[in-house]
Design an enzyme around this catalytic site. Structure first.
Site, PDB file in Angstrom:
ATOM      1  N   ASP A 190      -2.637  -1.963  10.336  1.00  0.00           N
ATOM      2  CA  ASP A 190      -3.083  -1.835   8.885  1.00  0.00           C
ATOM      3  C   ASP A 190      -3.585  -2.995   8.234  1.00  0.00           C
ATOM      4  OD1 ASP A 190      -1.906   0.691   8.731  1.00  0.00           O
ATOM      5  OD2 ASP A 190      -0.124  -0.221   7.982  1.00  0.00           O
ATOM      6  N   LYS A 208       1.010  -1.209  -0.051  1.00  0.00           N
ATOM      7  CA  LYS A 208       0.060  -0.006  -0.046  1.00  0.00           C
ATOM      8  C   LYS A 208       0.954   1.056   0.006  1.00  0.00           C
ATOM      9  CE  LYS A 208       0.658   0.978   4.474  1.00  0.00           C
ATOM     10  NZ  LYS A 208       1.581   2.325   5.111  1.00  0.00           N
TER      11      LYS A 208
HETATM   12  O1  C5P Z   1      -0.134  -1.654  14.896  1.00  0.00           O
HETATM   13  P1  C5P Z   1       1.004  -1.568  14.277  1.00  0.00           P
HETATM   14  O2  C5P Z   1       1.791  -2.916  14.517  1.00  0.00           O
HETATM   15  O3  C5P Z   1       1.369  -1.276  12.864  1.00  0.00           O
HETATM   16  O4  C5P Z   1       1.728  -0.346  15.265  1.00  0.00           O
HETATM   17  C1  C5P Z   1       3.010  -0.338  15.253  1.00  0.00           C
HETATM   18  C2  C5P Z   1       3.418   0.492  16.400  1.00  0.00           C
HETATM   19  O5  C5P Z   1       3.326   1.880  15.912  1.00  0.00           O
HETATM   20  C3  C5P Z   1       2.587   0.626  17.771  1.00  0.00           C
HETATM   21  O6  C5P Z   1       2.882  -0.308  18.706  1.00  0.00           O
HETATM   22  C4  C5P Z   1       2.486   2.051  18.081  1.00  0.00           C
HETATM   23  O7  C5P Z   1       3.861   2.506  18.707  1.00  0.00           O
HETATM   24  C5  C5P Z   1       2.587   2.794  16.514  1.00  0.00           C
HETATM   25  N1  C5P Z   1       1.463   3.133  16.120  1.00  0.00           N
HETATM   26  C6  C5P Z   1       0.849   4.322  16.795  1.00  0.00           C
HETATM   27  N2  C5P Z   1      -0.428   4.754  16.438  1.00  0.00           N
HETATM   28  C7  C5P Z   1      -0.863   4.108  15.309  1.00  0.00           C
HETATM   29  C8  C5P Z   1      -0.416   3.025  14.697  1.00  0.00           C
HETATM   30  C9  C5P Z   1       0.886   2.747  15.208  1.00  0.00           C
HETATM   31  O8  C5P Z   1       1.435   5.105  17.591  1.00  0.00           O
HETATM   32  N3  C5P Z   1      -2.028   4.830  14.824  1.00  0.00           N
END
Ligand code: C5P
Length: 279
Positions: free
Chosen positions: A133, A9
């Site tokens: 995502d 993406k």
């Molecule tokens: O959900 P994902 O594994 O992609 O997120 C990785 C990290 O990125 C989370 O642990 C968080 O620290 C940060 N994050 C965030 N806000 C979001 C998505 C991700 O702070 N909306």
């Protein structure tokens, strides 16, 4: 071995509204899939196994593909015995959603293989439980994503950027997503770069994570600004938390010339990919 495509993406826009109590950040982001994809192979087997074409990617229970398998088992109430192989073409730490897309594809593949008939909203909810995502990749197409990113609304009607050619540039290092979010609030951004929204075919393009990321890695800001100066490029910015910069190109643009010049300027270790926005 039955093969399923797991697309990458790009974020056409990414705005951060605020930091939440749980440490995540409240977002408004519009994402769309591109033609570049991983090939996820899934077939029935005597026991669960995961392999990957790229050495160094962990293939234990921490891999999102296996988290997807376990979440599917819990939801469907069955033991899923499959062999999964990830043929990686999407680089890691790139802001292109490769790991999340593989996980969403595993959910969709298992739903099909076991004829579990779990609805897309339910699969998206399950996926959102282990990656912000993943829900987006369950739907496909252009989507507006809110909350942590897991509240997905498919955008109705034709995407004006459908079929547009895109060039992706990524240096040999990746960016840690938690690091980028953590540094968003206090970042002023590296001064020499333009962070203002760009508009292409009515689509406003802006990414709030560019400021913290360019502050620490100015070369990425240089790549964005360089892309914007190239003939045939309508807009360029960072995808997700980086480190990929992408350019939306005009229909007749010569992408191969841009790719060649990019390697000449930023070095042979630069990953360059010519792709297009999925129609
Ligand atoms: O959900 P994902 O594994 O992609 O997120 C990785 C990290 O990125 C989370 O642990 C968080 O620290 C940060 N994050 C965030 N806000 C979001 C998505 C991700 O702070 N909306």
């Amino acid at each position: 071995m039955p093969t399923f495509a797991a697309p990458a993406k790009i974020n056409l826009s990414l705005r951060i509204l605020r930091r939440r109590e749980d440490g995540f950040h409240e977002l408004e982001t519009r994402m769309c899939p591109v033609e570049l994809s991983d090939a996820v192979k899934v077939e029935l087997a005597d026991e669960v196994s995961l392999t990957c074409s790229v050495p160094g990617i962990p293939v234990g229970e921490e891999n999102l593909a296996l988290k997807a398998l376990r979440a599917f088992e819990r939801e469907a109430g069955i033991e899923a015995k499959v062999r999964i192989h990830l043929e990686k073409r999407i680089p890691s730490g790139a802001g292109l959603g490769g790991g999340s897309s593989d996980a969403a594809t595993v959910l969709l593949a298992l739903n099909e293989i076991y004829a579990a008939d779990i609805s897309k909203p339910k699969l998206a909810e399950i996926g959102g439980g282990f990656g912000s995502d993943v829900s987006f990749f369950i739907y496909g197409g252009v989507c507006d994503c809110a909350g942590r990113g897991e509240i997905v609304t498919p955008v109705e009607g034709r995407n004006p950027l459908d079929g547009r050619r895109v060039i992706l540039l990524k240096p040999p290092f990746g960016i840690s997503t938690p690091w980028a979010y953590k540094n968003w609030r206090d970042s002023t951004g590296y001064p020499d770069f333009d962070y203002a929204p760009q508009t292409v075919d009515g689509q406003k393009m802006v990414n709030d994570l560019e400021r913290p990321v360019f502050e620490k890695y100015p070369v990425l800001g240089c790549m964005k600004m360089w892309l914007r100066e190239q003939t045939g490029v309508d807009a360029a910015m960072m995808s997700g938390s980086g480190s990929t910069m992408f350019a939306i190109c005009e229909k007749g643009a010569t992408l191969s010339a841009i790719a060649e010049n990019a390697r000449a300027i930023f070095g042979e270790t630069l990953w360059v990919c010519e792709t297009r926005i999925q129609e």
